[in-house]
Design an enzyme around this catalytic site. Structure first.
Site, PDB file in Angstrom:
ATOM      1  N   ASP A 261       0.833  -1.190   0.000  1.00  0.00           N
ATOM      2  CA  ASP A 261       0.000   0.000   0.000  1.00  0.00           C
ATOM      3  C   ASP A 261       0.874   1.249   0.000  1.00  0.00           C
ATOM      4  OD1 ASP A 261      -2.742   1.163   0.366  1.00  0.00           O
ATOM      5  OD2 ASP A 261      -1.842   1.927   2.206  1.00  0.00           O
TER       6      ASP A 261
ATOM      7  N   GLU B  78       1.882  -0.271  -4.987  1.00  0.00           N
ATOM      8  CA  GLU B  78       0.954   0.771  -5.434  1.00  0.00           C
ATOM      9  C   GLU B  78       1.706   2.090  -5.463  1.00  0.00           C
ATOM     10  OE1 GLU B  78      -3.293   2.641  -3.937  1.00  0.00           O
ATOM     11  OE2 GLU B  78      -1.701   2.269  -2.478  1.00  0.00           O
TER      12      GLU B  78
END
Length: 540
Positions: A202, A271
């Site tokens: 993330d 990401e």
């Protein structure tokens, strides 16, 4: 040939948002046992791996992306034993398991932060990013939170500000402290030892901040609709030079990769959200010593033109070197692609043709649960929202709840998701007719189109591993080749509702596409593409 340890090259990764996948104990919230119960369904799609969104212990202020214990399962999702059973089931079905790692920040209820905020001289005093106020009491600099407003929150105990790039209940960890890095890597290894095959990272470019806390400059020519830009959020007005994508990030990613390399056949996908995302993707995946692959938000915008697709692909291809991309057109943070790109007009046909496009581009692919059903965005009322992002920006932005509603397994009031209680988010009446059971019984459904094309893709290594070369595009048409081991596939896509005719001077032998897809055909010296159709053919 592709090394078996590089299974992730060209892999299709199915993202499971556990809260909304299947509720095994009828408390209204999906859980790990629910994922295990539906593992046969996931395997039937023909994907290679699953990515589990966070299931760690959390106060759920940001629904698991605020972690209070990196090494345990939150009780609403089950237990560590349930996780171990999920791993065994996935591996028995031939699926790899990747889990979300939220390393940039923790919950403010994590023991690390509780200790850090208690004083200026405790053992974890500098495990988070603390800074004094300016002489007038203002925040240390102009950095902004993705969720709106300043990225600094005043703490009365320490009489300092702490940094939070997201919610103020998600304080940023201080990666400049080597003890923080070591402790986080220890939590990563905890899951590697339990058998996970990789991690989705993330906000992988947010880890480090500028130690001088320099102000970000304003962004020039801010345009609504460009990558990650919403003019209702002040975050879009800055060029984020100092609060993320810092050069120190590279050394951390190398250290993380060194850990992964000690566990063969594991992988990472990062990401990346920033003003230079394609450049950052290249930097983070080149050299075989950092991340295995990255995905950006460049295909998660409202621009579905084939001009945009080609420009994005060619830009990353030109700068990627030996790096590797991963592409996604939907996830748990953005409006569902059937609505975002389909705009509920020919959305079923568009969902199919965009699927063919995504699965025939060069790179690995992340599919978000429900895309294989063509689910549109759920239209929720304000009093039904639970996402703090949506609540803050209503009504201009309705948040992320509309893409997170439970998966409909059956066309009935609770969708077969749960039986005895109201789900954590309501089932969408618009989605119920697209339930799995309804589509299983229809050979021309989106679900069958996904399954059949995914299995076709596996049978043609050019689509998985081949190089890519673009031949033609207009706003709605895209033509390119994929080449591998002296074989070459010609791919032509029409995403519009008009016929398209493309002249050719090639000898083409078309593949037989699944019956759920519309096929183009060859007429003399031209490829004819009916609306929302594709043609894939070997060049001889």
């Amino acid at each position: 040939m592709v090394n078996n340890q590089e299974w992730w090259r060209g892999a299709v990764i199915y993202q499971v948002y556990p809260r909304s996948f299947f509720d095994s104990n009828n408390d209204g919230i999906g859980d790990l046992s629910g994922v295990t119960k539906k593992m046969s369904y996931i395997a039937s799609l023909g994907v290679d791996a699953i990515w589990l969104s966070p299931f760690f212990t959390s106060p759920m202020k940001d629904f698991g992306y605020d972690v209070s214990d990196y090494c345990d399962v939150d009780p609403i999702f089950g237990t560590l034993d349930d996780f171990d059973e999920l791993i065994i089931s996935a591996h028995n079905h031939g699926l790899k398991v990747m889990i979300d790692q939220v390393l940039n920040h923790s919950s403010d209820q994590h023991p690390w932060f509780i200790e850090s905020r208690s004083s200026h001289d405790n053992s974890k005093a500098d495990w988070y990013v603390w800074a004094d106020a300016q002489p007038d009491g203002a925040a240390p600099n102009n950095w902004l939170s993705v969720f709106g407003g300043p990225a600094w929150h005043w703490d009365s105990r320490r009489r300092q500000y702490y940094l939070h790039n997201f919610l103020d209940s998600q304080p940023d960890l201080n990666f400049h402290n080597p003890n923080v890095v070591s402790s986080l890597l220890h939590t990563v290894e905890f899951w590697l030892k339990r058998g996970v095959d990789g991690f989705r990272l993330d906000t992988a470019n947010y880890y480090y901040h500028d130690t001088e806390l320099r102000n970000n400059p304003p962004k020039e020519n801010v345009v609504e609709g460009s990558i990650g830009v919403r003019l209702d959020n002040p975050y879009a007005y800055q060029l984020h030079l100092y609060d993320k994508s810092r050069p120190e990030n590279i050394a951390f990613l190398q250290r993380l990769r060194n850990l992964l390399d000690q566990y063969p056949n594991t992988t990472t996908v990062g990401e990346v959200g920033c003003d230079f995302s394609l450049k950052t993707m290249a930097a983070y995946t080149q050299g075989n010593d950092k991340l295995h692959m990255c995905y950006s938000f460049d295909l998660l915008t409202h621009d579905s033109s084939m001009k945009h697709i080609r420009n994005t692909m060619e830009t990353i291809e030109a700068g990627l070197g030996d790096g590797w991309p991963c592409w996604s057109i939907g996830n748990h943070d953005v409006e569902r692609v059937a609505t975002r790109w389909g705009r509920n007009h020919h959305s079923i046909e568009k969902s199919k043709i965009y699927m063919v496009m995504l699965l025939s581009l060069r790179g690995s692919v992340c599919l978000y649960q429900g895309e294989e059903l063509g689910l549109p965005e759920a239209n929720l009322e304000f009093n039904q929202l639970v996402d703090p992002f949506g609540i803050n920006f209503w009504p201009e932005f309705k948040g992320r709840d509309g893409c997170r509603t439970p998966i409909p397994w059956k066309n009935q009031p609770l969708g077969g998701f749960t039986e005895s209680i109201t789900p954590w988010l309501p089932l969408s009446n618009e989605q119920l007719p697209l339930a799995v059971k309804e589509q299983e019984d229809n050979r021309h459904s989106i679900l069958h189109a996904y399954r059949d094309f995914l299995h076709l893709r596996r049978a043609h290594p050019e689509l998985v591993h081949g190089s890519i070369h673009f031949l033609y595009n207009d706003d709605s048409t895209l033509v390119y080749t994929r080449s591998y081991n002296q074989k070459q596939l010609y791919i032509a896509l029409n995403t519009s509702e008009q016929d398209k005719i493309i002249p050719i001077d090639l000898n083409l032998t078309p593949l037989i596409l699944p019956e759920a897809l519309k096929s183009g055909y060859i007429d003399h010296n031209a490829v004819v593409l009916p609306p929302f159709s594709s043609l894939i053919a070997y060049i001889s």
